[in-house]
Scaffold this motif. Structure first.
Motif, mmCIF file in Angstrom:
data_model
loop_
_atom_site.group_PDB
_atom_site.id
_atom_site.type_symbol
_atom_site.label_atom_id
_atom_site.label_comp_id
_atom_site.label_asym_id
_atom_site.label_seq_id
_atom_site.Cartn_x
_atom_site.Cartn_y
_atom_site.Cartn_z
ATOM 1 N N ALA A 1 0.826 -1.223 0.000
ATOM 2 C CA ALA A 1 0.000 0.000 0.000
ATOM 3 C C ALA A 1 0.855 1.266 0.000
ATOM 4 N N SER A 2 2.130 1.145 0.344
ATOM 5 C CA SER A 2 2.952 2.348 0.525
ATOM 6 C C SER A 2 3.333 2.988 -0.816
ATOM 7 N N PRO A 3 3.000 4.266 -1.000
ATOM 8 C CA PRO A 3 3.374 4.930 -2.255
ATOM 9 C C PRO A 3 4.878 5.193 -2.346
ATOM 10 N N ALA B 1 -0.778 13.686 1.782
ATOM 11 C CA ALA B 1 -1.844 12.680 1.592
ATOM 12 C C ALA B 1 -1.744 11.568 2.625
ATOM 13 N N VAL B 2 -0.520 11.180 2.977
ATOM 14 C CA VAL B 2 -0.331 10.125 3.971
ATOM 15 C C VAL B 2 -0.694 10.639 5.373
ATOM 16 N N LEU B 3 -0.331 11.877 5.677
ATOM 17 C CA LEU B 3 -0.713 12.445 6.984
ATOM 18 C C LEU B 3 -2.232 12.476 7.143
ATOM 19 N N VAL C 1 -4.305 10.347 5.873
ATOM 20 C CA VAL C 1 -4.719 8.967 6.162
ATOM 21 C C VAL C 1 -4.434 8.632 7.625
ATOM 22 N N TYR C 2 -3.248 9.006 8.087
ATOM 23 C CA TYR C 2 -2.888 8.688 9.476
ATOM 24 C C TYR C 2 -3.823 9.369 10.466
ATOM 25 N N GLU C 3 -4.235 10.604 10.145
ATOM 26 C CA GLU C 3 -5.123 11.325 11.069
ATOM 27 C C GLU C 3 -6.417 10.536 11.287
ATOM 28 N N SER C 4 -6.962 9.976 10.206
ATOM 29 C CA SER C 4 -8.216 9.242 10.387
ATOM 30 C C SER C 4 -7.976 7.823 10.885
ATOM 31 N N ARG C 5 -6.802 7.242 10.557
ATOM 32 C CA ARG C 5 -6.560 5.850 10.926
ATOM 33 C C ARG C 5 -6.008 5.713 12.342
ATOM 34 N N CYS C 6 -5.224 6.673 12.766
ATOM 35 C CA CYS C 6 -4.475 6.504 14.015
ATOM 36 C C CYS C 6 -5.043 7.293 15.186
ATOM 37 N N GLY D 1 -1.437 8.368 -8.221
ATOM 38 C CA GLY D 1 -1.997 7.035 -7.988
ATOM 39 C C GLY D 1 -2.451 6.869 -6.542
ATOM 40 N N TYR D 2 -1.691 7.456 -5.616
ATOM 41 C CA TYR D 2 -2.071 7.355 -4.201
ATOM 42 C C TYR D 2 -3.320 8.171 -3.901
ATOM 43 N N LEU D 3 -3.467 9.333 -4.563
ATOM 44 C CA LEU D 3 -4.698 10.120 -4.364
ATOM 45 C C LEU D 3 -5.906 9.308 -4.821
HETATM 46 C C1 BEZ Z 1 -1.284 3.379 3.404
HETATM 47 O O1 BEZ Z 1 -1.808 2.300 3.731
HETATM 48 O O2 BEZ Z 1 -1.922 4.273 2.851
HETATM 49 C C2 BEZ Z 1 0.202 3.549 3.667
HETATM 50 C C3 BEZ Z 1 0.983 2.451 3.986
HETATM 51 C C4 BEZ Z 1 2.344 2.625 4.228
HETATM 52 C C5 BEZ Z 1 2.913 3.876 4.125
HETATM 53 C C6 BEZ Z 1 2.123 4.969 3.792
HETATM 54 C C7 BEZ Z 1 0.769 4.806 3.561
#
Ligand code: BEZ
Length: 202
Positions: free
Chosen positions: A9-11, A106-108, A110-115, A164-166
């Motif tokens: 999943a990591s971009p 974009a990753v931050l 995701v982390y805000e909602s996931r973590c 692609g990550y967006l």
């Molecule tokens: C993700 O699942 O969106 C993700 C995974 C690893 C690093 C960054 C994002």
């Protein structure tokens, strides 16, 4: 054999995998996928990367490399590649930083909602992260379309993985709206074999 610590999943890992494909080195690296998060790192990640992140490239004959920009530059040099052409290197690095900056925001988000628990999430902060991304998309359209359409380089790969990550994590934000030139560019770029082979999965 070199080992790439990563996650599908990591971009940031995807950028490295695209470079491996584009430079013909995919068979020279063993991929080790780990479940890791900013809250709880996999032990392999803690051992390999000083600040507990992926990707890390473990080499039998040298120090472990990170972050993704160091790894992509190393792999390109190893292959005698042209992803960081000397005559355009500052443009390539700036475009790469723009793609990575989009990814960081974009990753931050995701982390805000996931973590964080729902009642602790800061929606204004999340929207401000999106504001950075939106500004970067506009800057790409205003200044970088000619470079994006030139010979393949690491800057294009970073931007391609960012877009692609967006699509992967923020489809509801509809980044294509108001960014038609980037949309057209990505429609072609995302069809490269290296991009389709590395499409993100959970
Ligand atoms: C993700 O699942 O969106 C993700 C995974 C690893 C690093 C960054 C994002």
């Amino acid at each position: 054999m070199m080992q790439l610590l990563g996650n599908p999943a990591s971009p940031y890992v995807r950028k490295v995998r695209v470079v491996l494909e584009e430079t013909g080195q995919a068979d020279e690296v063993e991929r080790i996928d780990v479940a890791t998060s900013p809250i709880k790192s996999a032990p392999e990640v803690t051992a390999a990367h000083a600040t507990k992140k992926i990707p890390a490239l473990i080499r039998p004959d040298g120090c472990t490399l990170y972050d993704s920009r160091v790894i992509t530059r190393f792999l390109d040099a190893r292959a005698g590649g042209t992803l960081y052409r000397e005559n355009r290197v500052w443009e390539v690095l700036t475009l790469e930083a723009t793609g990575d900056g989009i990814l960081d925001a974009a990753v931050l988000m995701v982390y805000e909602s996931r973590c964080r628990p729902e009642d602790k999430q800061d929606h204004g902060w999340v929207d401000a992260q999106w504001g950075k991304i939106d500004n970067a998309l506009s800057a790409l359209e205003a200044r970088w379309m000619s470079h994006l359409s030139g010979p393949l380089d690491a800057g294009q790969i970073a931007v391609g993985c960012a877009l692609g990550y967006l699509d992967f994590r923020h489809p509801g934000r509809e980044w294509r709206k108001g960014h038609g030139a980037l949309d057209d560019w990505f429609a072609v770029f995302s069809q490269r074999a290296a991009m389709t082979a590395t499409a993100p999965t959970d």
